[in-house]
Design an enzyme around this catalytic site. Structure first.
Site, PDB file in Angstrom:
ATOM      1  N   TYR A 152      -5.813   6.352  -6.781  1.00  3.24           N
ATOM      2  CA  TYR A 152      -5.994   6.131  -5.349  1.00  3.24           C
ATOM      3  C   TYR A 152      -7.460   5.874  -5.043  1.00  3.24           C
ATOM      4  CZ  TYR A 152      -5.717   6.500  -0.331  1.00  3.24           C
ATOM      5  OH  TYR A 152      -5.793   6.217   1.006  1.00  3.24           O
ATOM      6  N   TYR A 176       0.834  -1.216   0.000  1.00  3.17           N
ATOM      7  CA  TYR A 176       0.000   0.000   0.000  1.00  3.17           C
ATOM      8  C   TYR A 176       0.864   1.259   0.000  1.00  3.17           C
ATOM      9  CZ  TYR A 176      -4.170   2.736   1.094  1.00  3.17           C
ATOM     10  OH  TYR A 176      -5.217   3.624   1.064  1.00  3.17           O
TER      11      TYR A 176
END
Lengths: 387, 137
Positions: A341, A291
């Site tokens: 995102y 991440y």
């Protein structure tokens, strides 16, 4: 009892990412769900569970009603925004392992590129709009409300104690961009050099613009199915070999520096259960999607998940360890920094593509594919395997 | 205090934080301390994580600490802070073992060194209230 290999990701659906998708989140969530069903060769009638982020605005009854799901017998959600993605899939697999569902729709739609920034509201608006308690706003008197500030505070101490530099952060941004350049879905495809990274404007010293993820409108969905159903689907199953969640002591969302050791973030806790359940080691992983809402999270994850010892991650990223052909090809679709995102659902989808052999930066023969969620907040991780 | 500043800076974090801000208005740095086992804790909460007691007092801290980390905030920022940018926010390790945060007084970003000693002082935040801040010890 374990959820190991009880379920697989059998369908993925993703809309083109943009700054302004032009449709409400409930519409794009449904579009993504339809794409995932088509991909798997399944029908809405096959879905009997849903799993979502707690901050997903579109509730499961709206999805089920519009999609025509006749019998939703399990639905759940996970908190902590970008920390929740792998947990959402983990819960789906757990429900399947427990016999509470057979086919679970996981979805995330988010108009963040065209919408406002959550931290930019008044204190009262932040209190009302965030489903988590508004803990980060306790520092409002000091102008310490942006996620980037909170990550930067961790980062300076992290770089200091480990002997890393902002140049190492640059390597992460540059490698990720290199992958995005081969991904037609990626929002940022211009070449980036270390010098470009170092010259980008300061947002929260020591973090610069290119250390930050993109503001994105996007929607994506995945379908998690029970083993016997998974074998009948159109695509090669991505088996959920292990799934974990983690939260350390004294957690304050996005201010993960009140505990000892100060640099240990929730990812370290998710890592322990992941490897225990999987029965493999970090060295067995072929490809990862760590991440990357901010570049330092990747550096910390390399240590927390055991790919590097503390202090070694800098050398690892500097010697192309994260590139395709490196020791741990990472964020092969361009990740949150250069693809889009959307709280990491794109990372999970890319982890599935690597198992299927369909990534635009395919790691040859990839069999073990990993994804993680945001490690500055309570988090989770997934390990997927091919047959 | 401008209405805008009040709207963006209003104390949040719930009722457990209110005594912290109230102490600041009296130029005092106080943290929660368990009345059963004596453990200091911050950020504040209803229960002692060491002994699970609900017994709590807001005890006066020495105000001495060291600098664990800092950031320098640049735009894009909300209007109430934009005019102060770039400004510094520090993470402080207090003598009592707890950590807290604040801005710095009479210190530029270039003056800061890891683990340097700091001492608490009090200055108004944009909404006009005195809040704990930090200066060179």
């Amino acid at each position: 009892m374990s959820l190991k290999d009880k379920a697989a990701i059998v369908g993925i659906g993703q809309l083109p990412f943009s700054k302004n998708i032009g449709r409400p989140e409930e519409v794009t969530a449904l579009e993504a769900a339809r794409l995932a069903l088509d991909d798997a060769g399944l029908r809405p009638q096959d879905i009997d569970g849903t799993s979502k982020w707690s901050i997903q605005n579109t509730a499961e009854n709206l999805i089920a009603r519009n999609l025509g799901v006749p019998n939703l017998r399990w639905f759940g959600e996970v908190g902590y925004g970008g920390g929740g993605g792998c947990g959402v899939v983990a819960h789906a697999a757990a429900a399947i392992a427990a016999g509470m569902a057979r086919c679970v729709l996981v979805y995330r739609s988010r108009n963040r590129g065209s919408g406002g920034r959550p931290w930019a509201g008044t204190s009262r608006e932040r209190d009302q709009s965030q489903s988590e308690s508004n803990e980060t706003a306790i520092y409002a008197p000091y102008g310490f409300v942006r996620p980037v500030d909170q990550v930067a505070m961790f980062t300076r101490r992290f770089l200091h104690e480990r002997g890393y530099s902002t140049r190492h952060l640059g390597w992460i941004a540059v490698t990720t961009r290199k992958h995005a350049m081969r991904n037609p879905m990626a929002m940022m495809r211009e070449p980036m050099t270390l010098e470009n990274h170092a010259a980008s404007r300061v947002i929260s010293d020591p973090l610069r613009l290119f250390d930050n993820c993109l503001e994105t409108d996007g929607a994506a969905a995945v379908l998690v199915a029970e083993a016997s159903l998974a074998r009948d689907c159109r695509q090669k199953p991505a088996w959920i070999m292990a799934a974990s969640q983690g939260m350390g002591p004294r957690n304050v969302t996005m201010n993960n520096f009140f505990k000892d050791p100060i640099l240990e973030s929730p990812g370290a806790h998710a890592a322990r259960d992941l490897w225990r359940m999987a029965g493999v080691t970090p060295q067995d992983v072929d490809v990862a999607q760590l991440y990357d809402a901010f570049t330092p999270l990747v550096l910390a994850s390399l240590e927390e998940y055991g790919f590097c010892k503390p202090g070694e991650a800098g050398d690892f990223v500097e010697h192309d360890g994260l590139g395709v052909g490196g020791n741990l090809p990472n964020n092969t679709s361009g990740g949150s920094l250069s693809e889009a995102y959307v709280h990491g659902i794109n990372l999970i989808i890319e982890a599935v593509r690597q198992i299927r052999g369909t990534s635009c930066n395919q790691v040859p023969g990839a069999r073990l594919s990993m994804a993680t969620s945001g490690n500055m907040v309570p988090t989770g991780a997934l390990l997927l395997r091919g047959d | 205090m401008s209405e805008q500043a009040e709207a963006f800076v209003r104390r949040t974090g719930g009722e457990w934080w209110m005594p912290y801000w109230e102490a600041g208005r009296r130029r005092e740095l106080r943290f929660q301390r368990c009345t059963d086992c004596g453990t200091w804790r911050h950020p504040p909460g209803p229960m002692c994580p060491s002994c699970q007691s609900f017994g709590v007092e807001w005890a006066r801290a020495s105000g001495r600490g060291t600098l664990l980390s800092w950031v320098v905030c640049h735009p894009p920022l909300l209007a109430v802070w934009k005019e102060r940018a770039p400004y510094v926010v520090v993470l402080v390790q207090c003598e009592e073992g707890v950590r807290t945060m604040g801005n710095v007084l009479d210190l530029a970003a270039e003056d800061l060194r890891m683990d340097m000693p700091l001492v608490v002082d009090f200055a108004p935040s944009p909404d006009g209230d005195l809040v704990p801040q930090w200066r060179r010890a």
